[in-house]
Design a protein around this motif. Structure first.
Motif, mmCIF file in Angstrom:
data_model
loop_
_atom_site.group_PDB
_atom_site.id
_atom_site.type_symbol
_atom_site.label_atom_id
_atom_site.label_comp_id
_atom_site.label_asym_id
_atom_site.label_seq_id
_atom_site.Cartn_x
_atom_site.Cartn_y
_atom_site.Cartn_z
ATOM 1 N N PRO A 203 13.122 -0.548 -5.091
ATOM 2 C CA PRO A 203 12.917 0.908 -4.943
ATOM 3 C C PRO A 203 11.987 1.244 -3.771
ATOM 4 O O PRO A 203 12.257 2.178 -3.007
ATOM 5 C CB PRO A 203 12.292 1.320 -6.282
ATOM 6 C CG PRO A 203 12.692 0.248 -7.242
ATOM 7 C CD PRO A 203 12.718 -1.009 -6.430
ATOM 8 N N ALA A 204 10.908 0.471 -3.605
ATOM 9 C CA ALA A 204 9.960 0.732 -2.511
ATOM 10 C C ALA A 204 10.632 0.558 -1.153
ATOM 11 O O ALA A 204 10.400 1.342 -0.229
ATOM 12 C CB ALA A 204 8.753 -0.199 -2.622
ATOM 13 N N ALA A 205 11.481 -0.464 -1.029
ATOM 14 C CA ALA A 205 12.168 -0.708 0.249
ATOM 15 C C ALA A 205 13.075 0.470 0.601
ATOM 16 O O ALA A 205 13.102 0.921 1.759
ATOM 17 C CB ALA A 205 12.973 -2.007 0.180
ATOM 18 N N ASN A 206 13.802 0.983 -0.374
ATOM 19 C CA ASN A 206 14.658 2.156 -0.133
ATOM 20 C C ASN A 206 13.831 3.376 0.249
ATOM 21 O O ASN A 206 14.189 4.134 1.157
ATOM 22 C CB ASN A 206 15.515 2.445 -1.369
ATOM 23 C CG ASN A 206 16.739 1.554 -1.467
ATOM 24 O OD1 ASN A 206 17.764 1.808 -0.845
ATOM 25 N ND2 ASN A 206 16.624 0.488 -2.238
ATOM 26 N N TYR A 207 12.710 3.563 -0.443
ATOM 27 C CA TYR A 207 11.857 4.735 -0.196
ATOM 28 C C TYR A 207 11.230 4.678 1.201
ATOM 29 O O TYR A 207 11.258 5.655 1.954
ATOM 30 C CB TYR A 207 10.771 4.810 -1.275
ATOM 31 C CG TYR A 207 9.883 6.030 -1.173
ATOM 32 C CD1 TYR A 207 10.352 7.277 -1.576
ATOM 33 C CD2 TYR A 207 8.584 5.939 -0.687
ATOM 34 C CE1 TYR A 207 9.548 8.412 -1.488
ATOM 35 C CE2 TYR A 207 7.770 7.059 -0.595
ATOM 36 C CZ TYR A 207 8.256 8.295 -1.000
ATOM 37 O OH TYR A 207 7.456 9.414 -0.903
ATOM 38 N N TYR A 208 10.664 3.528 1.539
ATOM 39 C CA TYR A 208 10.019 3.400 2.853
ATOM 40 C C TYR A 208 11.025 3.506 3.989
ATOM 41 O O TYR A 208 10.730 4.094 5.034
ATOM 42 C CB TYR A 208 9.242 2.083 2.949
ATOM 43 C CG TYR A 208 7.829 2.195 2.411
ATOM 44 C CD1 TYR A 208 6.761 2.506 3.253
ATOM 45 C CD2 TYR A 208 7.556 2.004 1.060
ATOM 46 C CE1 TYR A 208 5.469 2.609 2.761
ATOM 47 C CE2 TYR A 208 6.269 2.108 0.556
ATOM 48 C CZ TYR A 208 5.226 2.413 1.419
ATOM 49 O OH TYR A 208 3.946 2.530 0.925
ATOM 50 N N LEU A 209 12.206 2.926 3.793
ATOM 51 C CA LEU A 209 13.230 3.037 4.836
ATOM 52 C C LEU A 209 13.623 4.492 5.063
ATOM 53 O O LEU A 209 13.720 4.941 6.212
ATOM 54 C CB LEU A 209 14.474 2.220 4.440
ATOM 55 C CG LEU A 209 14.539 0.794 4.984
ATOM 56 C CD1 LEU A 209 15.694 0.042 4.347
ATOM 57 C CD2 LEU A 209 14.681 0.769 6.504
ATOM 58 N N ALA A 210 13.845 5.225 3.973
ATOM 59 C CA ALA A 210 14.180 6.649 4.102
ATOM 60 C C ALA A 210 13.080 7.386 4.844
ATOM 61 O O ALA A 210 13.336 8.180 5.760
ATOM 62 C CB ALA A 210 14.414 7.267 2.720
ATOM 63 N N HIS A 211 11.827 7.102 4.476
ATOM 64 C CA HIS A 211 10.674 7.771 5.095
ATOM 65 C C HIS A 211 10.582 7.449 6.599
ATOM 66 O O HIS A 211 10.390 8.351 7.425
ATOM 67 C CB HIS A 211 9.393 7.331 4.379
ATOM 68 C CG HIS A 211 8.143 7.913 4.961
ATOM 69 N ND1 HIS A 211 7.842 9.256 4.871
ATOM 70 C CD2 HIS A 211 7.134 7.342 5.666
ATOM 71 C CE1 HIS A 211 6.697 9.485 5.490
ATOM 72 N NE2 HIS A 211 6.242 8.344 5.978
ATOM 73 N N ILE A 212 10.736 6.183 6.946
ATOM 74 C CA ILE A 212 10.665 5.766 8.355
ATOM 75 C C ILE A 212 11.775 6.421 9.170
ATOM 76 O O ILE A 212 11.546 6.903 10.284
ATOM 77 C CB ILE A 212 10.739 4.220 8.448
ATOM 78 C CG1 ILE A 212 9.402 3.602 8.028
ATOM 79 C CG2 ILE A 212 11.130 3.766 9.861
ATOM 80 C CD1 ILE A 212 9.457 2.100 7.776
ATOM 81 N N LEU A 213 12.981 6.452 8.619
ATOM 82 C CA LEU A 213 14.120 7.031 9.343
ATOM 83 C C LEU A 213 13.948 8.535 9.538
ATOM 84 O O LEU A 213 14.382 9.093 10.555
ATOM 85 C CB LEU A 213 15.429 6.722 8.604
ATOM 86 C CG LEU A 213 15.828 5.233 8.630
ATOM 87 C CD1 LEU A 213 16.924 4.946 7.601
ATOM 88 C CD2 LEU A 213 16.286 4.803 10.030
#
Length: 359
Positions: A203-213
């Motif tokens: 879940p954290a990987a999906n969240y951080y990726l969305a945030h970075i993008l």
């Protein structure tokens, strides 16, 4: 009681039965189903009393249960206690085997949790201290990346931010000599692997990726892939609901965004109302072409406080919306004033570019 009395490495994350219990527990935590999560955490602690999995899961649960955690003293004290308990158990495992992938991962996670908490509390020195400790384990994780897919997240996050951060904060460039070089494109790829294959950090990987993008890469269409996965899998989670609505709105997918904004309105978390007003303003402005209604929603959002780590950018969105509305009404002074206010709080590259382009 099975315990972990057997010799050799105590690998809980790779045990198929334990792994399913952990994934189910994390699903319950991230969907705010804490009673179910609590039963499973107790079960894991009974089964693996010498392993950090139980305390670290409980810390994860506390963070979501009392979001924003740093504003709740009692919950923060419990959180620190759980993290330190997990760290102590991880260190005992490292005493037996310094290359134990799970012990390295949980020591890294514990220090990262504390660094994040202290950062949110604006306790910079403590945050830096924990980050330094995390960095040592992070480097070990880079070597152990093939042993635990969650290291793809921590390694990818490092590879991305060690290059990105100095670009946005030139003052730190001289200090970057002390750190290994990164690679932003590789970092994004590694986080994508964790977003699909990670266990603890999916879940954290999906969240951080969305945030970075959204924040740095100006790629809301790509962000939707990760944010929508989270919002659909964890419909009760306010953080995932907010980032998904935001991504859909910034991608221009207004019809899809509308029901998610409606769903956010039903959530009791105190972070949500200001975000909902900003999103309502964006729908009125972009989808309905109703500047009057949009301005009312933006102004309502700005009368509500933001929470620095989670919702500060939504104030910047609201100021930028008011600036665009003023510009359409040929009120150049008001437009400039609102863009200036947006720049004072905003950090998203696309927003900064828009505000600076207005003359």
């Amino acid at each position: 009681m099975l315990g972990l009395s057997f010799s050799g490495r105590a690998q809980v994350l790779t045990d198929p039965v334990a792994q399913q219990t952990i994934l189910k527990t994390l699903d319950d935590i991230y969907n705010l189903e804490f009673a179910n999560a609590e039963v499973q955490i107790r079960q894991l602690q009974t089964q693996f009393p010498q392993h950090p999995i139980g305390p670290i899961l409980r810390a994860t649960e506390l963070e979501l249960q009392y979001l924003p955690l740093h504003e709740n003293k009692a919950a923060t004290a419990q959180f620190i206690q759980s993290v330190e308990q997990g760290l102590s158990l991880a260190k005992k495992m490292l005493d037996k085997d310094a290359d134990d992938p799970e012990a390295v991962f949980f020591a890294l996670t514990a220090h990262s949790y504390l660094a994040s908490l202290y950062n949110n509390k604006s306790e910079s020195l403590k945050a830096v201290g924990e980050s330094k400790k995390a960095y040592n384990y992070l480097r070990e994780g880079m070597v152990l990346i093939g042993k635990n897919p969650d290291f793809y997240f921590t390694t990818g996050l490092y590879n991305y931010y060690i290059e990105r951060y100095p670009m946005d904060h030139s003052i730190v460039k001289p200090f970057m000599l002390f750190f290994e070089d990164g690679d932003m494109a590789l970092g994004l790829k590694q986080m994508d692997i964790a977003a699909k294959k990670g266990i603890f950090m999916r879940p954290a990987a999906n969240y951080y990726l969305a945030h970075i993008l959204l924040k740095h890469e100006m790629s809301p269409g790509r962000a939707v892939v990760y944010a929508k996965y989270l919002a659909d899998k964890y419909p009760r989670n306010p953080l995932f609901g907010m980032i998904n609505a935001e991504a859909l709105l910034l991608a221009g997918r207004y019809a899809e965004a509308r029901p998610y904004v409606q769903r956010l309105k039903q959530m009791p978390n105190k972070l949500v109302p200001m975000a909902v007003n900003t999103f309502t303003g964006m729908l009125a402005e972009y989808a309905d072409k109703d500047d009057k209604e949009a301005a009312e929603a933006y102004e309502l959002a700005l009368r509500q406080p933001f929470n620095d780590p989670y919702t500060k950018e939504y104030h910047a969105f609201a100021y930028a919306g008011l600036a665009r509305i003023a510009a359409r009404a040929n009120d150049r002074n008001r437009a400039r004033m609102n863009y200036k206010k947006a720049l004072a709080v905003g950090q998203y590259k696309a927003l900064i570019r828009e505000a600076k382009a207005y003359k």
